[in-house]
Scaffold this motif. Structure first.
Motif, PDB file in Angstrom:
ATOM      1  N   SER A   5       0.812  -1.214   0.000  1.00 18.02           N
ATOM      2  CA  SER A   5       0.000   0.000   0.000  1.00 18.02           C
ATOM      3  C   SER A   5       0.848   1.268   0.000  1.00 18.02           C
ATOM      4  CB  SER A   5      -0.963   0.002   1.194  1.00 18.02           C
ATOM      5  OG  SER A   5      -0.246  -0.094   2.412  1.00 18.02           O
ATOM      6  N   ASP A   6       1.861   1.324   0.844  1.00 16.60           N
ATOM      7  CA  ASP A   6       2.705   2.521   0.896  1.00 16.60           C
ATOM      8  C   ASP A   6       3.467   2.713  -0.412  1.00 16.60           C
ATOM      9  OD1 ASP A   6       1.872   3.059   3.482  1.00 16.60           O
ATOM     10  OD2 ASP A   6       3.532   1.949   4.412  1.00 16.60           O
ATOM     11  N   GLY A   7       3.999   1.624  -0.957  1.00 18.73           N
ATOM     12  CA  GLY A   7       4.724   1.726  -2.212  1.00 18.73           C
ATOM     13  C   GLY A   7       3.833   2.153  -3.362  1.00 18.73           C
TER      14      GLY A   7
ATOM     15  N   MET B 241      -6.232   4.149  -0.573  1.00 14.71           N
ATOM     16  CA  MET B 241      -5.423   4.488  -1.738  1.00 14.71           C
ATOM     17  C   MET B 241      -6.207   5.289  -2.773  1.00 14.71           C
ATOM     18  SD  MET B 241      -3.527   0.827  -2.372  1.00 14.71           S
ATOM     19  CE  MET B 241      -3.042  -0.221  -1.000  1.00 14.71           C
ATOM     20  N   ALA B 242      -7.502   5.452  -2.532  1.00 17.78           N
ATOM     21  CA  ALA B 242      -8.366   6.076  -3.536  1.00 17.78           C
ATOM     22  C   ALA B 242      -7.945   7.511  -3.845  1.00 17.78           C
ATOM     23  CB  ALA B 242      -9.823   6.033  -3.073  1.00 17.78           C
ATOM     24  N   GLU B 243      -7.608   8.278  -2.821  1.00 19.83           N
ATOM     25  CA  GLU B 243      -7.274   9.684  -3.042  1.00 19.83           C
ATOM     26  C   GLU B 243      -6.020   9.832  -3.897  1.00 19.83           C
ATOM     27  OE1 GLU B 243      -7.778  13.398  -3.497  1.00 19.83           O
ATOM     28  OE2 GLU B 243      -9.254  12.184  -2.395  1.00 19.83           O
TER      29      GLU B 243
ATOM     30  N   ARG C  53      -5.672  11.450  -7.996  1.00 17.78           N
ATOM     31  CA  ARG C  53      -4.768  12.459  -8.568  1.00 17.78           C
ATOM     32  C   ARG C  53      -4.399  12.099 -10.008  1.00 17.78           C
ATOM     33  NH1 ARG C  53      -2.234  12.018  -3.278  1.00 17.78           N
ATOM     34  NH2 ARG C  53      -2.700  13.872  -2.039  1.00 17.78           N
ATOM     35  N   ILE C  54      -4.218  10.804 -10.255  1.00 15.57           N
ATOM     36  CA  ILE C  54      -3.924  10.347 -11.623  1.00 15.57           C
ATOM     37  C   ILE C  54      -5.137  10.590 -12.520  1.00 15.57           C
ATOM     38  CG2 ILE C  54      -3.245   8.384 -13.048  1.00 15.57           C
ATOM     39  CD1 ILE C  54      -2.035   7.119 -10.561  1.00 15.57           C
ATOM     40  N   ILE C  55      -6.317  10.281 -11.990  1.00 14.50           N
ATOM     41  CA  ILE C  55      -7.549  10.443 -12.763  1.00 14.50           C
ATOM     42  C   ILE C  55      -7.743  11.898 -13.166  1.00 14.50           C
ATOM     43  CG2 ILE C  55     -10.059  10.200 -12.718  1.00 14.50           C
ATOM     44  CD1 ILE C  55      -9.669   7.896 -10.722  1.00 14.50           C
ATOM     45  N   ARG C  56      -7.427  12.792 -12.264  1.00 20.19           N
ATOM     46  CA  ARG C  56      -7.690  14.215 -12.506  1.00 20.19           C
ATOM     47  C   ARG C  56      -6.625  14.901 -13.356  1.00 20.19           C
ATOM     48  NH1 ARG C  56      -9.892  14.216  -6.918  1.00 20.19           N
ATOM     49  NH2 ARG C  56      -7.755  14.509  -6.162  1.00 20.19           N
ATOM     50  N   ASN C  57      -5.541  14.211 -13.682  1.00 19.39           N
ATOM     51  CA  ASN C  57      -4.477  14.896 -14.432  1.00 19.39           C
ATOM     52  C   ASN C  57      -4.837  15.142 -15.892  1.00 19.39           C
ATOM     53  OD1 ASN C  57      -3.991  12.558 -15.888  1.00 19.39           O
ATOM     54  ND2 ASN C  57      -1.856  12.366 -15.296  1.00 19.39           N
ATOM     55  N   GLY C  58      -5.947  14.531 -16.350  1.00 20.68           N
ATOM     56  CA  GLY C  58      -6.495  14.879 -17.661  1.00 20.68           C
ATOM     57  C   GLY C  58      -6.142  13.965 -18.801  1.00 20.68           C
ATOM     58  N   SER C  59      -5.138  13.109 -18.665  1.00 22.29           N
ATOM     59  CA  SER C  59      -4.729  12.263 -19.789  1.00 22.29           C
ATOM     60  C   SER C  59      -5.434  10.910 -19.796  1.00 22.29           C
ATOM     61  CB  SER C  59      -3.216  12.045 -19.766  1.00 22.29           C
ATOM     62  OG  SER C  59      -2.822  11.360 -18.583  1.00 22.29           O
ATOM     63  N   LEU C  60      -5.828  10.409 -18.644  1.00 23.23           N
ATOM     64  CA  LEU C  60      -6.408   9.069 -18.525  1.00 23.23           C
ATOM     65  C   LEU C  60      -7.804   9.019 -19.152  1.00 23.23           C
ATOM     66  CD1 LEU C  60      -5.282   6.478 -17.220  1.00 23.23           C
ATOM     67  CD2 LEU C  60      -6.754   6.935 -15.264  1.00 23.23           C
ATOM     68  N   GLN C  61      -8.033   7.950 -19.962  1.00 23.01           N
ATOM     69  CA  GLN C  61      -9.337   7.753 -20.596  1.00 23.01           C
ATOM     70  C   GLN C  61      -9.993   6.434 -20.196  1.00 23.01           C
ATOM     71  OE1 GLN C  61      -8.821   8.143 -24.839  1.00 23.01           O
ATOM     72  NE2 GLN C  61      -8.233  10.302 -24.711  1.00 23.01           N
TER      73      GLN C  61
ATOM     74  N   ASN D  78     -10.300  -4.165  -3.503  1.00 25.31           N
ATOM     75  CA  ASN D  78     -11.072  -4.151  -2.254  1.00 25.31           C
ATOM     76  C   ASN D  78     -11.737  -2.807  -1.981  1.00 25.31           C
ATOM     77  OD1 ASN D  78     -10.249  -6.855  -1.603  1.00 25.31           O
ATOM     78  ND2 ASN D  78      -8.262  -6.029  -0.987  1.00 25.31           N
ATOM     79  N   PHE D  79     -12.138  -2.102  -3.031  1.00 23.90           N
ATOM     80  CA  PHE D  79     -12.801  -0.823  -2.848  1.00 23.90           C
ATOM     81  C   PHE D  79     -14.234  -1.030  -2.356  1.00 23.90           C
ATOM     82  CE2 PHE D  79      -9.617   0.657  -6.040  1.00 23.90           C
ATOM     83  CZ  PHE D  79      -9.023   1.625  -5.249  1.00 23.90           C
ATOM     84  N   THR D  80     -14.627  -0.229  -1.379  1.00 21.24           N
ATOM     85  CA  THR D  80     -16.001  -0.217  -0.893  1.00 21.24           C
ATOM     86  C   THR D  80     -16.663   1.079  -1.365  1.00 21.24           C
ATOM     87  OG1 THR D  80     -15.471   0.888   1.196  1.00 21.24           O
ATOM     88  CG2 THR D  80     -15.249  -1.523   1.129  1.00 21.24           C
ATOM     89  N   ALA D  81     -17.831   1.354  -0.827  1.00 22.83           N
ATOM     90  CA  ALA D  81     -18.570   2.549  -1.239  1.00 22.83           C
ATOM     91  C   ALA D  81     -17.779   3.834  -0.981  1.00 22.83           C
ATOM     92  CB  ALA D  81     -19.912   2.610  -0.511  1.00 22.83           C
ATOM     93  N   ASP D  82     -17.004   3.883   0.114  1.00 24.14           N
ATOM     94  CA  ASP D  82     -16.230   5.085   0.431  1.00 24.14           C
ATOM     95  C   ASP D  82     -15.189   5.377  -0.645  1.00 24.14           C
ATOM     96  OD1 ASP D  82     -17.676   5.392   2.758  1.00 24.14           O
ATOM     97  OD2 ASP D  82     -16.210   4.314   4.004  1.00 24.14           O
ATOM     98  N   GLY D  83     -14.457   4.359  -1.038  1.00 29.42           N
ATOM     99  CA  GLY D  83     -13.454   4.557  -2.071  1.00 29.42           C
ATOM    100  C   GLY D  83     -14.075   4.895  -3.410  1.00 29.42           C
ATOM    101  N   ILE D  84     -15.194   4.232  -3.731  1.00 30.14           N
ATOM    102  CA  ILE D  84     -15.872   4.484  -4.996  1.00 30.14           C
ATOM    103  C   ILE D  84     -16.391   5.917  -5.068  1.00 30.14           C
ATOM    104  CG2 ILE D  84     -17.915   3.895  -6.347  1.00 30.14           C
ATOM    105  CD1 ILE D  84     -15.567   1.972  -6.623  1.00 30.14           C
ATOM    106  N   GLU D  85     -16.854   6.437  -3.955  1.00 34.45           N
ATOM    107  CA  GLU D  85     -17.364   7.813  -3.954  1.00 34.45           C
ATOM    108  C   GLU D  85     -16.279   8.796  -4.377  1.00 34.45           C
ATOM    109  OE1 GLU D  85     -19.845  10.860  -1.016  1.00 34.45           O
ATOM    110  OE2 GLU D  85     -19.006   8.993  -0.231  1.00 34.45           O
TER     111      GLU D  85
END
Length: 586
Positions: free
Chosen positions: A129-131, A159-161, A165-173, A181-188
């Motif tokens: 997780s840290d890596g 790890m969601a936050e 940051r990668i999602i918001r950088n604008g290049s990812l499609q 293991n994402f739950t509702a909190d991470g998905i939000e």
């Protein structure tokens, strides 16, 4: 080639002082470098083949577009060389890691702002997780990656936050987070980030998101997301109502793929889908769809809205097939239809045959893998296939065949002059081996098909390493349209029958010499096992698939692995696809 070799040796000299010793040490694995220098587009490296020679050869290579690394194949001492290769290589488009240990040190050794790849796959690796958080931060500065697949890496909500940051950088499609293991909190958090990004393709299959997570995913229908994959969850009660309402009012969604999803009311979901005017592709794999809720689905199909419908691994029988038969003829738009692993029965197969024989049939791609057939039903289905003029591709893999059933299929294909792709691989070769008292006619049928059919370009069927190989080859040498040929070899495990001689190298060379259309040949595992094939004077096209990745799950191309894991077959068949004995999914 000379310039490439000098470049390779120069790179090695910069990294290691003893160039000559290193060259000799890795001489056995030099074939990997030779493939690079001869223009391969895809390279797979494992602990045996990933040497400093191979990494160095990649630095200035201008042909390899996909590189897949497996199982800690890069040693710590080679991290700097690997990083330098990624920084300098501008041709590589797809990079994948699978089966690596928990340490992210390799990923962190790379300056990702200098990397120009398009797709990045991390499969079952770096579960630290840290890596991974540090890696996500480093990846934020990259502006070329369009697709990010982090598959089965134990990602948690904390790890969601960093991922956002990668999602918001604008290049990812495209973002694939399957089996984490994402739950509702991470998905939000992830959905909120997608709202302010350019992501149009999202896969959240096999994550414990719960009802609240389903409601958060429903918000994607109001955004720019065009393709959504959901799997292994339950959409019930209030979350189902929210999901259906948002789907009905979506303005961008084009395809939704469900796998192992339980719905409160499939019929209501079909009604909601009919109101989403941009939706053209629907897949329901193993979703308990049966005849009772096909009525609304048939209305959706007949409206002409859908181009693709996948109903694999459900409970559709003759009554359901009747509704779909009429709906498809009324649609005139649907082109891709899958009914794999459904109990169609004789009545359902009759309707399917009638559909194929109808001059108004709009289908171009039909998949009925794992279909239960007998001699009567196969004869009926083949009759429809013989006169069909619309199909481009027909798949009937993982179906229990014997020579009598193939007789009807091949007889139909002698008459069909429109089909371009045929996939009937999967059953054991034992099913085709006759006894001395009852000689098997399967190979004669196959020979006639090769000699008479002038439309099929790609074909996969049980063929190689059998008693009647010369008969098959005789037909193959007289076919001038086939470009791709493949097969499965089951190695006769548990069989008391003998399989006869393998294909001889001279036979392959004869095909290469006399048949000018064939570009790719997939051979049986027993033939592939010998590296001596690489020493033959064969054209490059015939060597394309003669590599170890054909016999190992780890060597399957990443984009296909991701595709099959989430869409095509029910869960228990996936294991069969990715085994040593079944390598025909290319």
């Amino acid at each position: 080639m000379t310039k490439a070799l000098y470049s390779l040796l120069d790179e090695m000299h910069q990294t290691h002082r003893s160039t000559t010793a290193l060259f000799v040490k890795h001489m056995e694995q030099l074939y990997a470098c030779e493939q690079l220098l001869y223009g391969e587009e895809r390279l797979v490296l494992d602990q045996e083949t990933c040497t400093p020679v191979a990494i160095a050869a990649m630095t200035n290579n201008k042909s390899v577009k996909e590189l897949q690394l497996y199982c800690d194949c890069i040693g710590r001492d080679e991290f700097p060389m690997f990083a330098r290769m990624l920084h300098r290589n501008t041709t590589l488009q797809i990079l994948g890691f699978e089966g690596f240990s928990s340490s992210c040190e390799l990923l962190l050794s790379v300056d990702w702002s200098l990397v120009s790849i398009r797709d990045l796959y991390i499969v079952g690796s770096f579960q630290d997780s840290d890596g991974l958080k540090q890696f996500f931060k480093a990846l934020t500065c990259n502006k070329t990656i369009k697709k990010l697949c982090i598959y089965d890496c134990g990602l948690e909500d904390d790890m969601a936050e960093d991922l956002c940051r990668i999602i918001r950088n604008g290049s990812l499609q495209e973002l694939d987070l399957t089996i984490n293991n994402f739950t509702a909190d991470g998905i939000e958090s992830i959905v909120e980030a997608i709202k302010h990004s350019n992501v149009i393709d999202f896969d959240i299959s096999h994550n414990p998101i719960g009802d609240c997570g389903v409601e958060r995913i429903s918000d994607l229908f109001t955004m720019k997301v065009k393709n959504l994959n959901i799997g292994d969850i339950s959409i019930q009660n209030e979350s189902f109502d929210v999901f259906s309402y948002c789907l009905a009012h979506s303005s961008h969604i084009e395809s939704i793929f469900f796998q192992k999803v339980e719905f409160s009311s499939p019929a209501k979901l079909f009604m909601a889908a009919s109101m989403a005017k941009t939706l053209t592709k629907l897949s329901f794999i193993d979703c308990a769809i049966d005849c009772s809720n096909v009525v609304e689905l048939a209305k959706l199909v007949s409206s002409g809205q859908l181009e693709l419908l996948d109903l694999g691994s459900n409970n559709i029988g003759g009554k359901g097939m009747l509704l779909l038969h009429n709906a498809i003829l009324a649609s005139k738009r649907i082109q891709d239809f899958t009914l794999s692993d459904n109990p169609l029965g004789l009545d359902g197969i009759k309707l399917l045959s009638n559909l194929l024989s109808n001059e108004n049939c709009p289908l171009k791609y039909l998949t009925v893998d794992a279909l239960l057939v007998d001699q009567t039903s196969m004869e009926i289905l083949s009759a429809g296939l013989a006169v069909n003029k619309s199909l481009i591709s027909f798949s009937m893999e993982y179906t229990e065949f014997d020579a009598r059933l193939f007789k009807y299929l091949f007889a139909a294909l002698h008459k069909n002059r429109h089909l371009q792709e045929l996939y009937v691989d999967g059953p054991r070769i034992d099913n085709f081996l006759g006894s001395e008292d009852e000689p098997n006619e399967y190979f004669e049928y196959l020979q006639r098909l090769f000699m008479n059919n002038r439309s099929i370009v790609k074909m996969s069927c049980p063929m190689i390493a059998t008693i009647e190989v010369p008969i098959v080859l005789a037909g193959l040498l007289h076919n001038y349209t086939l470009e791709w040929l493949g097969n499965v070899n089951e190695e006769y495990r548990g069989s008391s029958k003998t399989h006869g001689p393998e294909i001889e190298h001279e036979d392959i060379k004869e095909i290469a010499k006399r048949n000018k259309s064939i570009k790719q040949v997939k051979l049986a595992e027993s033939v592939l096992a010998s590296r001596a094939l690489l020493m033959l004077e064969l054209p490059l096209e015939l060597l394309h698939l003669i590599q170890n990745y054909l016999t190992d799950y780890a060597m399957i191309p990443l984009h296909l692995k991701a595709k099959y894991s989430r869409t095509l077959l029910k869960q228990e068949l996936i294991g069969k696809l990715f085994t040593k004995d079944n390598v025909n999914i290319f």
